[in-house]
Design a protein around this motif. Structure first.
Motif, mmCIF file in Angstrom:
data_model
loop_
_atom_site.group_PDB
_atom_site.id
_atom_site.type_symbol
_atom_site.label_atom_id
_atom_site.label_comp_id
_atom_site.label_asym_id
_atom_site.label_seq_id
_atom_site.Cartn_x
_atom_site.Cartn_y
_atom_site.Cartn_z
ATOM 1 N N PHE A 1 137.205 110.364 58.083
ATOM 2 C CA PHE A 1 138.660 110.285 57.927
ATOM 3 C C PHE A 1 139.152 111.310 56.912
ATOM 4 C CE2 PHE A 1 138.653 105.398 58.862
ATOM 5 C CZ PHE A 1 138.214 105.656 60.154
ATOM 6 N N SER A 2 140.271 111.949 57.213
ATOM 7 C CA SER A 2 140.893 112.877 56.274
ATOM 8 C C SER A 2 142.382 112.957 56.558
ATOM 9 C CB SER A 2 140.272 114.278 56.379
ATOM 10 O OG SER A 2 140.582 114.869 57.636
ATOM 11 N N VAL A 3 143.124 113.476 55.591
ATOM 12 C CA VAL A 3 144.544 113.738 55.786
ATOM 13 C C VAL A 3 144.870 115.090 55.161
ATOM 14 C CG1 VAL A 3 145.172 112.416 53.704
ATOM 15 C CG2 VAL A 3 146.908 112.914 55.440
ATOM 16 N N MET A 4 145.516 115.946 55.928
ATOM 17 C CA MET A 4 145.979 117.236 55.422
ATOM 18 C C MET A 4 147.481 117.161 55.223
ATOM 19 S SD MET A 4 145.783 121.090 57.049
ATOM 20 C CE MET A 4 144.173 121.502 56.388
ATOM 21 N N VAL A 5 147.949 117.595 54.065
ATOM 22 C CA VAL A 5 149.371 117.580 53.749
ATOM 23 C C VAL A 5 149.895 119.009 53.849
ATOM 24 C CG1 VAL A 5 151.117 116.886 52.075
ATOM 25 C CG2 VAL A 5 148.946 115.646 52.199
ATOM 26 N N ASN A 6 150.899 119.217 54.705
ATOM 27 C CA ASN A 6 151.430 120.551 54.973
ATOM 28 C C ASN A 6 152.932 120.621 54.737
ATOM 29 O OD1 ASN A 6 148.934 121.744 56.126
ATOM 30 N ND2 ASN A 6 149.276 120.252 57.761
ATOM 31 N N ASP A 7 153.383 121.764 54.284
ATOM 32 C CA ASP A 7 154.818 122.028 54.174
ATOM 33 C C ASP A 7 155.321 122.382 55.572
ATOM 34 O OD1 ASP A 7 157.377 122.851 53.650
ATOM 35 O OD2 ASP A 7 156.844 124.156 51.978
ATOM 36 N N ALA A 8 156.111 121.497 56.166
ATOM 37 C CA ALA A 8 156.608 121.716 57.526
ATOM 38 C C ALA A 8 157.928 122.469 57.545
ATOM 39 C CB ALA A 8 156.762 120.383 58.252
ATOM 40 N N GLY A 9 158.462 122.801 56.374
ATOM 41 C CA GLY A 9 159.714 123.541 56.298
ATOM 42 C C GLY A 9 160.931 122.652 56.383
ATOM 43 N N ALA A 10 162.066 123.176 55.919
ATOM 44 C CA ALA A 10 163.355 122.474 55.989
ATOM 45 C C ALA A 10 163.299 121.099 55.326
ATOM 46 C CB ALA A 10 163.818 122.352 57.437
ATOM 47 N N GLY A 11 162.544 120.989 54.231
ATOM 48 C CA GLY A 11 162.472 119.725 53.509
ATOM 49 C C GLY A 11 161.623 118.668 54.168
ATOM 50 N N SER A 12 160.776 119.071 55.126
ATOM 51 C CA SER A 12 159.909 118.134 55.829
ATOM 52 C C SER A 12 158.457 118.372 55.440
ATOM 53 C CB SER A 12 160.067 118.292 57.347
ATOM 54 O OG SER A 12 159.223 117.393 58.049
ATOM 55 N N VAL A 13 157.710 117.296 55.252
ATOM 56 C CA VAL A 13 156.297 117.381 54.881
ATOM 57 C C VAL A 13 155.465 116.619 55.899
ATOM 58 C CG1 VAL A 13 154.586 116.884 53.104
ATOM 59 C CG2 VAL A 13 156.887 117.602 52.441
ATOM 60 N N GLU A 14 154.413 117.267 56.384
ATOM 61 C CA GLU A 14 153.538 116.686 57.403
ATOM 62 C C GLU A 14 152.287 116.094 56.764
ATOM 63 O OE1 GLU A 14 151.060 118.183 61.375
ATOM 64 O OE2 GLU A 14 151.456 119.568 59.714
ATOM 65 N N PHE A 15 151.950 114.868 57.155
ATOM 66 C CA PHE A 15 150.685 114.239 56.803
ATOM 67 C C PHE A 15 149.854 114.176 58.086
ATOM 68 C CE2 PHE A 15 153.592 112.971 53.548
ATOM 69 C CZ PHE A 15 152.841 112.777 52.394
ATOM 70 N N LEU A 16 148.860 115.058 58.195
ATOM 71 C CA LEU A 16 148.054 115.164 59.407
ATOM 72 C C LEU A 16 146.755 114.375 59.219
ATOM 73 C CD1 LEU A 16 147.314 116.345 62.183
ATOM 74 C CD2 LEU A 16 146.520 118.406 60.998
ATOM 75 N N PHE A 17 146.687 113.202 59.842
ATOM 76 C CA PHE A 17 145.506 112.346 59.768
ATOM 77 C C PHE A 17 144.543 112.729 60.891
ATOM 78 C CE2 PHE A 17 148.852 110.036 57.680
ATOM 79 C CZ PHE A 17 148.234 109.371 56.631
ATOM 80 N N ALA A 18 143.265 112.922 60.538
ATOM 81 C CA ALA A 18 142.274 113.325 61.537
ATOM 82 C C ALA A 18 140.999 112.513 61.387
ATOM 83 C CB ALA A 18 141.969 114.819 61.405
ATOM 84 N N ASN A 19 140.381 112.236 62.524
ATOM 85 C CA ASN A 19 139.097 111.548 62.584
ATOM 86 C C ASN A 19 138.116 112.532 63.220
ATOM 87 O OD1 ASN A 19 136.865 109.959 63.198
ATOM 88 N ND2 ASN A 19 138.074 108.197 63.867
#
Length: 210
Positions: A40-58
């Motif tokens: 399990f992991s989560v990558m946190v990315n700047d998605a632009g325009a004040g949005s932040v992505e939490f990408l959960f991966a198995n």
């Protein structure tokens, strides 16, 4: 010039995304806990325009599913939970935004991990619609990327995962790190950035002396 380049390098690295692993907090089954910690992991990315992505991966390959996902946001760096998406649509369906059951991470104190949560759609079983081996899901929040990374590194923002679908039939809970400590086993992105800034400062001072 050196100072400007160091600042530019820091900004570029900060926006590249930061990946966090998980540590088990329940340990009902040592084998299942080890699987979750490895996959399990989560990558946190700047998605632009004040949005932040939490990408959960198995990452797989062992049977497991990231089911309910939780955020414990002590300093309110997350403004709102907006949407979700996945690159593996065949088996992932997270229609339950802020509707997880239970409403807090199992195994954690009832007052923790109640700020934001998501869970898979019930149809077909929540476990089946969660993040299985080689699957992922992105959860998007309104917030400031650098503030979120800092909060994660300081333990002021903690992400929790309820894992199920193990071959044993059991379940385990995982977190990105105990409150007040950096994520276990994961280099602190802000610490790395600070190191880069210090390196640039030392280079600048050395050139001035020359």
């Amino acid at each position: 010039i050196t100072s400007f380049l160091a600042t530019a390098a820091i900004a570029s690295t900060a926006l590249a995304g930061a990946t966090y692993g998980f540590t088990g907090i329940t340990n009902n089954n040592a084998g299942d806990t080890a699987i979750g910690e490895a996959q399990f992991s989560v990558m946190v990315n700047d998605a632009g325009a004040g949005s932040v992505e939490f990408l959960f991966a198995n990452s797989g390959p062992q049977a497991s599913s990231m089911v309910q996902l939780y955020w414990d946001d002590a300093t309110s760096v997350l403004s709102s939970l907006d949407s979700w998406s996945t690159t593996t649509p065949g088996g992932v369906d997270y229609t339950g935004l802020n509707a997880a059951n239970p409403g807090h991470l199992p195994g954690a104190p009832p007052t923790d991990f109640t700020d934001f949560n998501v869970q898979p759609k019930n149809q077909g079983g929540k476990v089946n619609n969660g993040v299985g081996p080689n699957e992922d899901v992105s959860i998007f929040f309104t917030g400031t990327y650098l503030s979120i990374i800092e909060a994660l590194d300081n333990g002021e923002l903690v992400i929790g995962v309820h894992g199920q679908g193990f071959r044993s039939g059991g379940s385990e809970s995982f977190v990105t790190g105990p409150k007040g400590t950096p994520p276990t086993g994961i280099p602190s992105p802000t610490a790395a950035l600070a190191g880069m800034g210090l390196m640039g400062l030392l280079v600048s001072r050395r050139r001035r002396r020359d």
